[in-house]
Scaffold this motif. Structure first.
Motif, PDB file in Angstrom:
ATOM      1  N   SER A  31       4.195 103.525  49.253  1.00 14.14           N
ATOM      2  CA  SER A  31       4.252 102.649  48.075  1.00 14.14           C
ATOM      3  C   SER A  31       3.520 103.286  46.901  1.00 14.14           C
ATOM      4  CB  SER A  31       3.618 101.289  48.391  1.00 14.14           C
ATOM      5  OG  SER A  31       4.321 100.670  49.421  1.00 14.14           O
ATOM      6  N   PHE A  32       2.341 103.885  47.213  1.00 16.25           N
ATOM      7  CA  PHE A  32       1.552 104.509  46.154  1.00 16.25           C
ATOM      8  C   PHE A  32       2.303 105.701  45.559  1.00 16.25           C
ATOM      9  CE2 PHE A  32      -1.767 107.525  44.786  1.00 16.25           C
ATOM     10  CZ  PHE A  32      -2.381 106.745  43.822  1.00 16.25           C
ATOM     11  N   ALA A  33       2.916 106.535  46.441  1.00 15.22           N
ATOM     12  CA  ALA A  33       3.660 107.701  45.954  1.00 15.22           C
ATOM     13  C   ALA A  33       4.827 107.266  45.085  1.00 15.22           C
ATOM     14  CB  ALA A  33       4.159 108.526  47.149  1.00 15.22           C
ATOM     15  N   ARG A  34       5.470 106.191  45.477  1.00 16.32           N
ATOM     16  CA  ARG A  34       6.618 105.713  44.702  1.00 16.32           C
ATOM     17  C   ARG A  34       6.183 105.241  43.307  1.00 16.32           C
ATOM     18  NH1 ARG A  34      11.071 101.948  47.310  1.00 16.32           N
ATOM     19  NH2 ARG A  34      10.957 103.734  48.663  1.00 16.32           N
ATOM     20  N   SER A  35       5.053 104.532  43.251  1.00  9.49           N
ATOM     21  CA  SER A  35       4.596 104.036  41.948  1.00  9.49           C
ATOM     22  C   SER A  35       4.160 105.199  41.053  1.00  9.49           C
ATOM     23  CB  SER A  35       3.448 103.038  42.135  1.00  9.49           C
ATOM     24  OG  SER A  35       2.299 103.702  42.581  1.00  9.49           O
ATOM     25  N   ARG A  36       3.565 106.244  41.657  1.00  7.76           N
ATOM     26  CA  ARG A  36       3.161 107.425  40.877  1.00  7.76           C
ATOM     27  C   ARG A  36       4.396 108.139  40.316  1.00  7.76           C
ATOM     28  NH1 ARG A  36      -1.569 108.914  39.024  1.00  7.76           N
ATOM     29  NH2 ARG A  36      -1.242 111.101  39.625  1.00  7.76           N
ATOM     30  N   ALA A  55      16.968 111.429  27.514  1.00 15.35           N
ATOM     31  CA  ALA A  55      15.991 110.877  28.471  1.00 15.35           C
ATOM     32  C   ALA A  55      16.447 111.121  29.905  1.00 15.35           C
ATOM     33  CB  ALA A  55      15.836 109.383  28.234  1.00 15.35           C
ATOM     34  N   PRO A  56      15.512 111.483  30.811  1.00 17.81           N
ATOM     35  CA  PRO A  56      15.877 111.607  32.225  1.00 17.81           C
ATOM     36  C   PRO A  56      16.296 110.247  32.773  1.00 17.81           C
ATOM     37  CG  PRO A  56      13.483 111.641  31.973  1.00 17.81           C
ATOM     38  CD  PRO A  56      14.073 111.636  30.588  1.00 17.81           C
ATOM     39  N   PRO A  57      17.071 110.265  33.866  1.00 16.65           N
ATOM     40  CA  PRO A  57      17.518 108.975  34.423  1.00 16.65           C
ATOM     41  C   PRO A  57      16.324 108.086  34.781  1.00 16.65           C
ATOM     42  CG  PRO A  57      17.912 110.769  35.973  1.00 16.65           C
ATOM     43  CD  PRO A  57      17.494 111.398  34.694  1.00 16.65           C
ATOM     44  N   ALA A  58      16.397 106.840  34.394  1.00 19.13           N
ATOM     45  CA  ALA A  58      15.290 105.902  34.645  1.00 19.13           C
ATOM     46  C   ALA A  58      15.265 105.530  36.124  1.00 19.13           C
ATOM     47  CB  ALA A  58      15.478 104.641  33.803  1.00 19.13           C
ATOM     48  N   PRO A  59      14.054 105.377  36.725  1.00 20.18           N
ATOM     49  CA  PRO A  59      13.981 104.959  38.131  1.00 20.18           C
ATOM     50  C   PRO A  59      14.527 103.551  38.298  1.00 20.18           C
ATOM     51  CG  PRO A  59      11.811 104.826  37.112  1.00 20.18           C
ATOM     52  CD  PRO A  59      12.728 105.448  36.104  1.00 20.18           C
ATOM     53  N   LYS A  60      15.132 103.374  39.462  1.00 19.21           N
ATOM     54  CA  LYS A  60      15.698 102.058  39.726  1.00 19.21           C
ATOM     55  C   LYS A  60      14.551 101.067  39.972  1.00 19.21           C
ATOM     56  CE  LYS A  60      18.932  99.829  42.794  1.00 19.21           C
ATOM     57  NZ  LYS A  60      19.530  99.921  44.099  1.00 19.21           N
ATOM     58  N   PRO A  61      14.444 100.006  39.187  1.00 20.51           N
ATOM     59  CA  PRO A  61      13.328  99.083  39.383  1.00 20.51           C
ATOM     60  C   PRO A  61      13.491  98.296  40.685  1.00 20.51           C
ATOM     61  CG  PRO A  61      14.838  98.213  37.749  1.00 20.51           C
ATOM     62  CD  PRO A  61      15.338  99.575  38.088  1.00 20.51           C
ATOM     63  N   VAL A  62      12.344  97.985  41.286  1.00 18.97           N
ATOM     64  CA  VAL A  62      12.355  97.183  42.515  1.00 18.97           C
ATOM     65  C   VAL A  62      12.323  95.728  42.120  1.00 18.97           C
ATOM     66  CG1 VAL A  62      11.121  96.641  44.643  1.00 18.97           C
ATOM     67  CG2 VAL A  62      11.167  98.997  43.785  1.00 18.97           C
ATOM     68  N   SER A  63      13.349  95.002  42.523  1.00 20.64           N
ATOM     69  CA  SER A  63      13.400  93.584  42.164  1.00 20.64           C
ATOM     70  C   SER A  63      12.365  92.810  42.962  1.00 20.64           C
ATOM     71  CB  SER A  63      14.795  93.027  42.441  1.00 20.64           C
ATOM     72  OG  SER A  63      15.020  93.002  43.837  1.00 20.64           O
ATOM     73  N   ARG A  64      12.062  91.617  42.470  1.00 17.44           N
ATOM     74  CA  ARG A  64      11.098  90.766  43.173  1.00 17.44           C
ATOM     75  C   ARG A  64      11.605  90.433  44.578  1.00 17.44           C
ATOM     76  NH1 ARG A  64       7.419  86.398  41.157  1.00 17.44           N
ATOM     77  NH2 ARG A  64       7.829  87.343  39.158  1.00 17.44           N
ATOM     78  N   PHE A  68       9.792  91.357  48.197  1.00 15.57           N
ATOM     79  CA  PHE A  68       9.437  90.395  49.253  1.00 15.57           C
ATOM     80  C   PHE A  68      10.151  90.728  50.560  1.00 15.57           C
ATOM     81  CE2 PHE A  68       8.154  87.479  45.714  1.00 15.57           C
ATOM     82  CZ  PHE A  68       6.827  87.394  46.104  1.00 15.57           C
ATOM     83  N   ARG A  69      11.396  91.233  50.437  1.00 18.49           N
ATOM     84  CA  ARG A  69      12.125  91.590  51.659  1.00 18.49           C
ATOM     85  C   ARG A  69      11.414  92.726  52.386  1.00 18.49           C
ATOM     86  NH1 ARG A  69      16.021  94.644  53.787  1.00 18.49           N
ATOM     87  NH2 ARG A  69      16.049  96.099  52.055  1.00 18.49           N
ATOM     88  N   ARG A  70      11.006  93.750  51.636  1.00 14.91           N
ATOM     89  CA  ARG A  70      10.302  94.875  52.268  1.00 14.91           C
ATOM     90  C   ARG A  70       8.970  94.429  52.863  1.00 14.91           C
ATOM     91  NH1 ARG A  70      11.214  99.726  47.838  1.00 14.91           N
ATOM     92  NH2 ARG A  70      13.484  99.736  47.915  1.00 14.91           N
ATOM     93  N   SER A  71       8.279  93.543  52.142  1.00 11.36           N
ATOM     94  CA  SER A  71       6.995  93.051  52.655  1.00 11.36           C
ATOM     95  C   SER A  71       7.199  92.304  53.960  1.00 11.36           C
ATOM     96  CB  SER A  71       6.329  92.117  51.638  1.00 11.36           C
ATOM     97  OG  SER A  71       6.122  92.802  50.436  1.00 11.36           O
ATOM     98  N   LEU A  72       8.262  91.507  54.005  1.00  3.17           N
ATOM     99  CA  LEU A  72       8.533  90.723  55.219  1.00  3.17           C
ATOM    100  C   LEU A  72       8.840  91.644  56.394  1.00  3.17           C
ATOM    101  CD1 LEU A  72       8.866  87.896  56.377  1.00  3.17           C
ATOM    102  CD2 LEU A  72      11.295  88.028  55.799  1.00  3.17           C
ATOM    103  N   VAL A  73       9.671  92.669  56.143  1.00  3.16           N
ATOM    104  CA  VAL A  73      10.016  93.609  57.217  1.00  3.16           C
ATOM    105  C   VAL A  73       8.765  94.323  57.716  1.00  3.16           C
ATOM    106  CG1 VAL A  73      11.232  95.750  57.743  1.00  3.16           C
ATOM    107  CG2 VAL A  73      12.398  93.938  56.471  1.00  3.16           C
TER     108      VAL A  73
END
Ligand code: FES
Length: 245
Positions: A31-36, A55-64, A68-73
């Motif tokens: 998670s930390f590497a992804r945010s960096r 501009a370089p391609p923008a990172p795909k934002p993580v939806s709310r 929550f789905r990843r947190s649950l898994v």
């Protein structure tokens, strides 16, 4: 015994805890590497805008919802690891010689000497059984000891009262087993005598090895003899420890 089975339950529990901590560390590290990476891409986009470059391609934002789905898994995975580890640690003694496995109760000579010297059955707390001397005779066509529950004149009896499961102590004065809960009584062979118990004490299979070790198989409980079975014709030797109810 394999090296894995040689581990203690404490060691197993420690390994499980370490694995769980590692899972957490990996999850948060990713998670930390992804945010960096997202931060670096945002900085690059800002620089490109200042220099007038595409501009370089923008990172795909993580939806709310995705968050929550990843947190649950992740939570389910961690819970499963902890539950599985705790269950394994709980069952480990059964794999290593605790109740539920074949237990070496000791040398036959030592067990017989204990019984003779103390006028008491030999007791194994690990195996939850007593060992008594037994040379009972079959009654008619029925041999209540035919299922391998005797060897070399001894028999293991499960300590659990067959009424409601209390541990049944042995009364030295009466030389019977007397349950303190509701007063069931069994003779020295564990045969039903008095009280609400539906039958005699349950037994375990036993063998004596070539080296004289008494091996009791606590994986299988052998149903005790029915009410009325009396293969030793042995009345109480003295007053009861538990009053007749
Ligand atoms: S549990 Fe032993 S008599 Fe009830």
């Amino acid at each position: 015994m394999t090296p894995l089975l040689a581990l203690s339950s404490g060691t197993v529990a420690a390994i499980v805890v370490i694995v769980v901590i590692d899972l957490f560390a990996i999850f948060f590290g990713l998670s930390f590497a992804r945010s960096r990476r997202a931060q670096r891409q945002a900085d690059a986009a800002a620089s490109a805008a200042i220099l007038g470059e595409p501009a370089p391609p923008a990172p795909k934002p993580v939806s709310r919802r995705e968050f929550f789905r990843r947190s649950l898994v992740a939570s389910v995975l961690v819970f499963s690891a902890e539950f599985g580890g705790a269950t394994l640690a709980f069952l480990w003694p059964n794999l290593r010689g605790g109740f539920g496995s074949v237990i070496n109760a000791g040398k036959l000579d030592d067990i017989l000497a204990f019984i003779n010297d103390n006028d008491l059955p030999f007791y194994s707390g690990t195996g939850r059984f007593y060992i008594v001397k037994y040379n009972g005779k079959p009654e008619g066509d029925v041999d209540y000891a035919a299922e391998g529950v005797t060897a070399e004149g001894i028999m293991p009896l499960y300590q659990r009262c067959v009424h409601l499961g209390c541990r049944v102590p042995f009364c030295q004065q009466s030389q019977w087993f007397e349950c303190p809960c509701h007063g069931s009584k069994y003779n020295t062979a564990g045969e039903y005598k008095l009280g609400p118990a539906p039958h005699g004490l349950d037994r375990f299979k036993v063998t004596v090895s070539e080296t004289g070790d008494v091996l009791v198989d606590t994986a299988e409980v052998i149903l005790g003899p029915p009410r009325g079975a009396d293969t030793i014709k042995d009345p109480p030797s003295g007053p009861f420890c538990v009053a007749v109810q």
